[in-house]
Scaffold this active site. Sequence first.
Site, PDB file in Angstrom:
ATOM      1  N   HIS A 197       0.824  -1.207   0.000  1.00  0.00           N
ATOM      2  CA  HIS A 197       0.000   0.000   0.000  1.00  0.00           C
ATOM      3  C   HIS A 197       0.861   1.261   0.000  1.00  0.00           C
ATOM      4  O   HIS A 197       1.554   1.553   0.961  1.00  0.00           O
ATOM      5  CB  HIS A 197      -0.890  -0.024   1.254  1.00  0.00           C
ATOM      6  CG  HIS A 197      -1.822   1.134   1.362  1.00  0.00           C
ATOM      7  ND1 HIS A 197      -1.809   1.991   2.443  1.00  0.00           N
ATOM      8  CD2 HIS A 197      -2.812   1.564   0.544  1.00  0.00           C
ATOM      9  CE1 HIS A 197      -2.745   2.893   2.293  1.00  0.00           C
ATOM     10  NE2 HIS A 197      -3.370   2.656   1.151  1.00  0.00           N
ATOM     11  N   HIS A 223      -1.019  10.829  -2.597  1.00  0.00           N
ATOM     12  CA  HIS A 223      -2.285  10.350  -2.054  1.00  0.00           C
ATOM     13  C   HIS A 223      -3.256  11.492  -1.806  1.00  0.00           C
ATOM     14  O   HIS A 223      -4.395  11.482  -2.292  1.00  0.00           O
ATOM     15  CB  HIS A 223      -2.067   9.581  -0.752  1.00  0.00           C
ATOM     16  CG  HIS A 223      -3.355   9.168  -0.104  1.00  0.00           C
ATOM     17  ND1 HIS A 223      -3.989   9.930   0.857  1.00  0.00           N
ATOM     18  CD2 HIS A 223      -4.142   8.084  -0.299  1.00  0.00           C
ATOM     19  CE1 HIS A 223      -5.110   9.334   1.222  1.00  0.00           C
ATOM     20  NE2 HIS A 223      -5.229   8.208   0.537  1.00  0.00           N
TER      21      HIS A 223
END
Length: 306
Positions: A37, A79
């Site tokens: 991730h 992100h």
Amino acid sequence: MTLPRRALFLASLLAGPGLVAMLAQGTPPPRPWVVAHRGASAYAPENTVPAFSVAIEQGATFVEFDIQRTKDGALVLLHDTTLERTTDVEQVFPDRGRRVQVKGEWRTQWPLADFTLAEVRRLDAGTWFGPHFAGTRVPTFAETVAAVKGRTGLFIELKSPERYPGIEAEVLSALRAAGLDQPWANPKTPVVLQSFTVGSLRILAALKTPLPIHLLFGPADAATWTTGAGLADARTFVTGLSPDKQVVAADPGLVARAHAHGMPVTPYTFRASSAPGAPDVRDEMRAAIDRGIDGVITDNPDRVPR
């Protein structure tokens, strides 16, 4: 090697067309897939080449990362839609922040979309995580592909694509330029696309990419996508599901239902925690694997039960 037709038929029960094409052209990655991730983000700054390098060292099947677009149209990895959490933009461009109200609280933010690639390249994206990562930069998509191609797969999240009209076609074009726009084009670098934004996923499907496409969703949207009707609807524009791990834990039958619709399941995000009473991340992942999931999206690739 080419798989027998029966094997392909059985594979089709557990995978979408993109993954079936992968199976037809090469040996599939062993399950559970280990999806790092934002890279191995427990050990290095997220969405950076160092995080991907650690993930590869830890045996990740894929590195997952978020793609957005700069003011001048460059595809970069980030992100948040703003730069201040993971870079030193406040120090480099102190006068470029915007005052915005978030949940009743006024904050200053530095949106990525306000900055050119040349400006983003000036930012330090590593020191916030640790001094030994000082000087780490926000990578472009092309730089990321160059760093990991042939070493691990790409699990690409289109982040807030509604802010960047046309980004779906741009990502596919970049993959084409890298020779990765077809399933199993590089046997060591399979590619999966995913997003929380249904409209963006429908655009990818309309563009007729043969690559696997996954729908990300959390508990708030579970009722929409986990019923028989919801899964059938999802299957019209995606080939797999990436639900919050809580959704899988609360609905033990979901994986079997998704598989019945030909969709693999890769829940997010498994991360180790030192908080008192927090479950052991290995136990969490083992429980999910025992439910039949196809892969885990985790900050800790080294802790996935093999």
